[in-house]
Design a protein around this motif. Structure first.
Motif, PDB file in Angstrom:
ATOM      1  N   LEU A  54       0.829  -1.211   0.000  1.00  0.00           N
ATOM      2  CA  LEU A  54       0.000   0.000   0.000  1.00  0.00           C
ATOM      3  C   LEU A  54       0.864   1.263   0.000  1.00  0.00           C
ATOM      4  CD1 LEU A  54      -2.839  -1.035   2.476  1.00  0.00           C
ATOM      5  CD2 LEU A  54      -2.787  -1.226  -0.024  1.00  0.00           C
ATOM      6  N   ASP A  55       1.976   1.224   0.729  1.00  0.00           N
ATOM      7  CA  ASP A  55       2.919   2.349   0.687  1.00  0.00           C
ATOM      8  C   ASP A  55       3.442   2.554  -0.727  1.00  0.00           C
ATOM      9  OD1 ASP A  55       2.687   2.835   3.401  1.00  0.00           O
ATOM     10  OD2 ASP A  55       4.604   1.913   3.926  1.00  0.00           O
ATOM     11  N   GLY A  56       3.736   1.452  -1.398  1.00  0.00           N
ATOM     12  CA  GLY A  56       4.226   1.540  -2.769  1.00  0.00           C
ATOM     13  C   GLY A  56       3.197   2.133  -3.707  1.00  0.00           C
ATOM     14  N   VAL A  57       1.938   1.767  -3.519  1.00  0.00           N
ATOM     15  CA  VAL A  57       0.864   2.347  -4.332  1.00  0.00           C
ATOM     16  C   VAL A  57       0.770   3.848  -4.061  1.00  0.00           C
ATOM     17  CG1 VAL A  57      -1.623   2.354  -4.802  1.00  0.00           C
ATOM     18  CG2 VAL A  57      -0.423   0.178  -4.457  1.00  0.00           C
ATOM     19  N   GLN A  58       0.922   4.232  -2.804  1.00  0.00           N
ATOM     20  CA  GLN A  58       0.865   5.645  -2.455  1.00  0.00           C
ATOM     21  C   GLN A  58       2.008   6.420  -3.119  1.00  0.00           C
ATOM     22  OE1 GLN A  58       1.317   6.590   1.754  1.00  0.00           O
ATOM     23  NE2 GLN A  58      -0.326   8.104   1.581  1.00  0.00           N
ATOM     24  N   ARG A  59       3.209   5.866  -3.089  1.00  0.00           N
ATOM     25  CA  ARG A  59       4.340   6.536  -3.747  1.00  0.00           C
ATOM     26  C   ARG A  59       4.121   6.580  -5.261  1.00  0.00           C
ATOM     27  NH1 ARG A  59       6.933   3.602   0.145  1.00  0.00           N
ATOM     28  NH2 ARG A  59       7.581   1.982  -1.313  1.00  0.00           N
ATOM     29  N   PHE A  60       3.590   5.508  -5.831  1.00  0.00           N
ATOM     30  CA  PHE A  60       3.278   5.474  -7.257  1.00  0.00           C
ATOM     31  C   PHE A  60       2.289   6.594  -7.604  1.00  0.00           C
ATOM     32  CE2 PHE A  60       0.571   4.113 -10.769  1.00  0.00           C
ATOM     33  CZ  PHE A  60       1.510   3.798 -11.743  1.00  0.00           C
ATOM     34  N   ALA A  61       1.232   6.738  -6.791  1.00  0.00           N
ATOM     35  CA  ALA A  61       0.227   7.774  -7.023  1.00  0.00           C
ATOM     36  C   ALA A  61       0.826   9.168  -6.862  1.00  0.00           C
ATOM     37  CB  ALA A  61      -0.954   7.580  -6.074  1.00  0.00           C
ATOM     38  N   LEU A  62       1.687   9.345  -5.873  1.00  0.00           N
ATOM     39  CA  LEU A  62       2.364  10.634  -5.708  1.00  0.00           C
ATOM     40  C   LEU A  62       3.198  10.971  -6.935  1.00  0.00           C
ATOM     41  CD1 LEU A  62       3.478  10.327  -1.984  1.00  0.00           C
ATOM     42  CD2 LEU A  62       2.066  12.188  -2.922  1.00  0.00           C
ATOM     43  N   GLY A  63       3.849   9.964  -7.496  1.00  0.00           N
ATOM     44  CA  GLY A  63       4.641  10.174  -8.702  1.00  0.00           C
ATOM     45  C   GLY A  63       3.780  10.624  -9.871  1.00  0.00           C
ATOM     46  N   GLU A  64       2.650   9.952 -10.054  1.00  0.00           N
ATOM     47  CA  GLU A  64       1.748  10.332 -11.145  1.00  0.00           C
ATOM     48  C   GLU A  64       1.169  11.727 -10.923  1.00  0.00           C
ATOM     49  OE1 GLU A  64      -0.056   6.353 -13.168  1.00  0.00           O
ATOM     50  OE2 GLU A  64      -1.239   7.231 -11.556  1.00  0.00           O
ATOM     51  N   LEU A  65       0.732  11.984  -9.691  1.00  0.00           N
ATOM     52  CA  LEU A  65       0.157  13.292  -9.400  1.00  0.00           C
ATOM     53  C   LEU A  65       1.199  14.391  -9.574  1.00  0.00           C
ATOM     54  CD1 LEU A  65      -2.221  15.016  -8.446  1.00  0.00           C
ATOM     55  CD2 LEU A  65      -1.441  14.612  -6.093  1.00  0.00           C
ATOM     56  N   GLY A  66       2.416  14.145  -9.115  1.00  0.00           N
ATOM     57  CA  GLY A  66       3.485  15.128  -9.274  1.00  0.00           C
ATOM     58  C   GLY A  66       3.720  15.488 -10.731  1.00  0.00           C
ATOM     59  N   GLU A  67       3.654  14.491 -11.586  1.00  0.00           N
ATOM     60  CA  GLU A  67       3.831  14.740 -13.023  1.00  0.00           C
ATOM     61  C   GLU A  67       2.719  15.639 -13.555  1.00  0.00           C
ATOM     62  OE1 GLU A  67       6.005  14.601 -16.413  1.00  0.00           O
ATOM     63  OE2 GLU A  67       6.577  13.730 -14.500  1.00  0.00           O
ATOM     64  N   ARG A  68       1.497  15.348 -13.158  1.00  0.00           N
ATOM     65  CA  ARG A  68       0.357  16.150 -13.628  1.00  0.00           C
ATOM     66  C   ARG A  68       0.420  17.577 -13.082  1.00  0.00           C
ATOM     67  NH1 ARG A  68      -5.007  12.865 -14.576  1.00  0.00           N
ATOM     68  NH2 ARG A  68      -4.177  10.862 -15.263  1.00  0.00           N
ATOM     69  N   VAL A  69       0.736  17.699 -11.791  1.00  0.00           N
ATOM     70  CA  VAL A  69       0.819  19.024 -11.184  1.00  0.00           C
ATOM     71  C   VAL A  69       1.922  19.838 -11.849  1.00  0.00           C
ATOM     72  CG1 VAL A  69       1.432  20.263  -9.066  1.00  0.00           C
ATOM     73  CG2 VAL A  69      -0.230  18.391  -8.980  1.00  0.00           C
ATOM     74  N   SER A  70       3.047  19.203 -12.112  1.00  0.00           N
ATOM     75  CA  SER A  70       4.161  19.886 -12.761  1.00  0.00           C
ATOM     76  C   SER A  70       3.721  20.492 -14.094  1.00  0.00           C
ATOM     77  CB  SER A  70       5.315  18.907 -12.974  1.00  0.00           C
ATOM     78  OG  SER A  70       6.382  19.534 -13.642  1.00  0.00           O
ATOM     79  N   HIS A  71       2.989  19.722 -14.882  1.00  0.00           N
ATOM     80  CA  HIS A  71       2.482  20.233 -16.166  1.00  0.00           C
ATOM     81  C   HIS A  71       1.421  21.307 -15.948  1.00  0.00           C
ATOM     82  CE1 HIS A  71       4.700  17.520 -18.735  1.00  0.00           C
ATOM     83  NE2 HIS A  71       4.296  16.490 -18.016  1.00  0.00           N
ATOM     84  N   GLY A  72       0.619  21.140 -14.886  1.00  0.00           N
ATOM     85  CA  GLY A  72      -0.471  22.076 -14.621  1.00  0.00           C
ATOM     86  C   GLY A  72      -0.013  23.461 -14.204  1.00  0.00           C
ATOM     87  N   ILE A  73       1.135  23.543 -13.547  1.00  0.00           N
ATOM     88  CA  ILE A  73       1.591  24.855 -13.066  1.00  0.00           C
ATOM     89  C   ILE A  73       2.777  25.412 -13.850  1.00  0.00           C
ATOM     90  CG2 ILE A  73       0.724  24.355 -10.747  1.00  0.00           C
ATOM     91  CD1 ILE A  73       3.629  24.075  -9.813  1.00  0.00           C
ATOM     92  N   ALA A  74       3.322  24.638 -14.765  1.00  0.00           N
ATOM     93  CA  ALA A  74       4.512  25.069 -15.518  1.00  0.00           C
ATOM     94  C   ALA A  74       4.282  26.417 -16.205  1.00  0.00           C
ATOM     95  CB  ALA A  74       4.883  24.025 -16.558  1.00  0.00           C
TER      96      ALA A  74
END
Length: 193
Positions: A54-74
């Motif tokens: 479950l921790d791994g899924v959480q880190r995976f989701a953080l990675g995906e969200l970080g990518e989206r946020v990065s594009h969203g605020i660039a």
């Protein structure tokens, strides 16, 4: 053959997909093992137990969200960055409901200090820094933004707004406008206590 292809990244990605399909609570070593056509014991060379999965899924989701946020605020700041940040979170919650649910669990120390969590944190700080806040206020403002967005998305997911006539999109927009006003009027200097 399938066993040789198992990696932690593939396990966490598959577990996130299972969470999207069946809910985060359905993620177990047995369910992920069935997905790959292997015995649950085959997973334990990659994850020690369900909590680690479950921790791994959480880190995976953080990675995906970080990518989206990065594009969203660039290339954006202020209100535009806030809207990009909020849209990235909302779209992720809608498109990846199980993975987004993983983001709502209490993070382990390993997850909280992971590169994925640090990236999301840094992007959130970049968002609030764009409003000209004093450095001492970054964490407070970031928590404020996170609480507002996650609260709205959690309530939406739970159906709390389903019995009201006002369009959800209007409420979302009103919340973002209120967040923007709050951040623009946040004290620019460290408040003396």
């Amino acid at each position: 053959m399938a066993r040789a292809n198992l990696t932690p990244e593939r396990l966490f990605s598959a577990a996130a997909e299972l969470a999207d399909l069946h809910g985060f609570d359905s993620v177990t070593a047995s369910a992920v093992a069935r997905h790959f056509g292997v015995q649950p014991a085959s997973l334990y060379s990659h994850v020690r137990d369900r909590e680690a999965l479950l921790d791994g899924v959480q880190r995976f989701a953080l990675g995906e969200l970080g990518e989206r946020v990065s594009h969203g605020i660039a290339g954006r700041s202020g209100s535009e960055a806030l809207h990009g940040f909020a849209s990235a979170n909302r779209e992720y919650a809608q498109e990846r409901p199980g993975a987004w649910q993983a983001l709502q669990r209490t993070a382990s120390t390993e997850t909280a200090t992971s590169p994925q969590a640090q990236r999301v944190s840094a992007l959130t700080i970049a968002l609030v820094r764009g409003y000209g806040l004093h450095e001492s206020q970054y964490v407070h403002a970031a928590r404020f933004v996170g609480a507002a967005l996650n609260g709205f998305l959690s309530q939406s997911r739970a159906g709390a707004f389903d019995h009201q006539e006002t369009e959800l999109a209007q409420s979302w927009q009103a919340m973002l406008e209120a967040l923007d006003r709050s951040l623009r009027s946040w004290p620019a200097k460290d408040a003396e206590q």
